[in-house]
Structure formats: C-alpha cells, structure tokens
Design an enzyme around this catalytic site. Structure first.
Site, PDB file in Angstrom:
ATOM      1  N   GLY A   1     -15.513  19.777  -5.342  1.00 53.15           N
ATOM      2  CA  GLY A   1     -14.355  19.734  -4.455  1.00 53.15           C
ATOM      3  C   GLY A   1     -13.067  20.231  -5.084  1.00 53.15           C
TER       4      GLY A   1
ATOM      5  CE1 TYR B   1      -8.737  10.258   1.273  1.00 47.35           C
ATOM      6  CE2 TYR B   1      -7.270  11.056   2.998  1.00 47.35           C
ATOM      7  CZ  TYR B   1      -7.923  11.255   1.795  1.00 47.35           C
ATOM      8  OH  TYR B   1      -7.757  12.425   1.101  1.00 47.35           O
TER       9      TYR B   1
ATOM     10  CE  LYS C   1      -6.316  10.522  -1.422  1.00 47.80           C
ATOM     11  NZ  LYS C   1      -6.543  10.950  -2.818  1.00 47.80           N
TER      12      LYS C   1
ATOM     13  CG  ASP D   1     -17.115   3.741 -11.901  1.00 46.31           C
ATOM     14  OD1 ASP D   1     -16.142   4.051 -11.176  1.00 46.31           O
ATOM     15  OD2 ASP D   1     -17.955   2.880 -11.570  1.00 46.31           O
ATOM     16  CB  VAL D   2     -11.857   6.829 -11.954  1.00 50.18           C
ATOM     17  CG1 VAL D   2     -12.055   8.193 -12.590  1.00 50.18           C
ATOM     18  CG2 VAL D   2     -12.215   6.846 -10.474  1.00 50.18           C
TER      19      VAL D   2
END
Length: 249
Positions: A14, A151, A155, A56-57
């Site tokens: 992505g 979402y 953000k 793994d953040v």
C-alpha cells in the site's frame, strides 16, 4: 556521501510500499517495519538492499526490539514514516469492540509507539539538527463520514498527535507533519468503494480533480516533507485529496 536513512512502518504494501519505492529512488536507505512477513519478502525481492524487520506496531516490546535491530546497522535515522494502518467500516453502534480496538491500536497507538522509539535516533540526524517524521492521517480526520466513524476518529487522533508532538519535539529540531490523503485505491480500501446505504450514498468518490488519490501522490508529498524545502514546516496536516476536503466544507 552517507545516504539518509528512513524507517517506514507498514512498508510492505500500500502507501507504505509506495513511499519506500519513492525514497529508495531518491537515494535513501530504508528499513521497513512490517507484521506481514510475506509482504516484507515481496518488497525485498523487488527492492534489493531493503531492510525488513518483523514488527507488530501495537506492541511496545515489538516496536522497541525492531528499533534495536535497526540501530545495529544504522545508529542514526533521518526520518520516520508511520504508514501502518487498518480500516474497518460499519455503524459505530454496531461495531464489535475488537474491531474498534484494532483500529485505534494500529492507527494511533502504533504511530505513537513508533515515534517514541524513533525519537532518540532522530535527535542525532543531520549532525544533531534533528530528523523528520511523517504520519499518515486521512481526510476522514477533516471531514467525517458515516460508516467509518472508528477510522475517522483514529485519524483525528493521529492529526492531534502530529500537532502536539510538533510543539513538544521542536526544541530537539525534530519536525513532524501528517499527510491526509483522500480515497486511495490500495489493498486496505478494496471493497469499500461501493454504495453503503439504500439511498445510493457513496462513502468514497473521485475527487473534484477527476480521480482518486494515487499512492504516488502520497509518496511524493511525504518526500517533499522530508526534504529541505519543507525545513520550516512542522505540525501541519496536509490534505492530498484533489480538493475533496475543500469541496465538502
């Protein structure tokens, strides 16, 4: 001449991978933090010399260990790009707790943990003058949409992290900005272009400039923010959306 060094979370696919491609093209050494080992392998096959570290953040220990591994070959980094992200759609009142938590854990907690781990290495960038951080927000943070409330809220939190960190990190010379893309056709967004209501309302549509945001649009904006022409820009949340957010105000 020593190449500048960047770390990209979610760099295996992505927007993260598009950013990696652009930075490598521009002469950077890049390390990718990626949970999907298969995506990392594909990226390394495409881009010789790319450093890929399993991470793994969402997990502080995993993030810290990833930066320890990077420091073994690159004790100083010049840039951090937080591109790891997930999208879950659905009405907020009907969303499962696990899905809501996942969105915030990856998009917000993951960005914060990566910044925390990177700051000590960024302070030594460019002869001690500080490096640069770019977070991936979204125009959903600026113009909220039904069925993407979790979402959008995550953000919005990323945009707030950007602004607060810009002031807190300014004394060390570290700049931090955020890109707010419009709808981008990436693996994360596939399947979310269809109407989401009986009335035919589309959550996503081409921008007023006549197309969706491309991955290259976002990567180019990241490259600009890391470059010398953006040396006095910090704390900005910049739409890259073909006038979508302007048209919807």
């Amino acid at each position: 001449m020593t190449k500048p060094v960047a770390v990209v979370t979610g760099g295996g696919s992505g927007l993260g991978l598009a950013t990696v491609r652009r930075l490598v093209h521009d002469g950077w050494d890049v390390a990718v933090l990626e949970l999907d080992d298969a995506a990392s392998a594909r990226a390394q096959e495409e881009i010789p010399g790319l450093i890929a570290v399993h991470c793994d953040v969402r997990d502080a220990a995993s993030v810290d260990e990833a930066f320890v591994r990077i420091a073994r070959s690159h004790p100083r980094i010049d840039a951090l790009i937080c591109a790891a992200g997930v999208l879950r759609v659905g009405a907020l009142a009907e969303m499962e707790v696990e899905e809501f938590d996942l969105v915030f854990d990856v998009n917000v907690r993951g960005s914060w943990l990566a910044v925390k781990a990177a700051v000590p290495m960024l302070r030594d960038a460019q002869g001690g003058s500080g490096g640069s951080i770019v977070l991936l927000a979204s125009i959903a943070a600026l113009r909220h949409r039904i069925n993407s409330g979790a979402y959008a809220a995550s953000k919005s939190a990323v945009a707030t992290l950007c602004r607060v960190l810009a002031a807190e990190l300014a004394p060390s010379g570290i700049r931090i900005n955020a890109i707010a893309p419009g709808t981008v056709d990436t693996p994360m967004t596939h399947g979310h272009f269809a109407p989401v209501s009986d009335g035919g309302y589309r959550a996503n549509a081409p921008a007023p400039l006549g197309r969706y945001t491309s991955q290259e649009d976002v990567a180019g904006a990241v490259a600009f923010l890391l470059g010398p022409d953006a040396g006095f820009i910090s704390g900005a949340v910049i739409p890259v959306d073909g006038a979508t957010s302007a048209a919807l105000r």
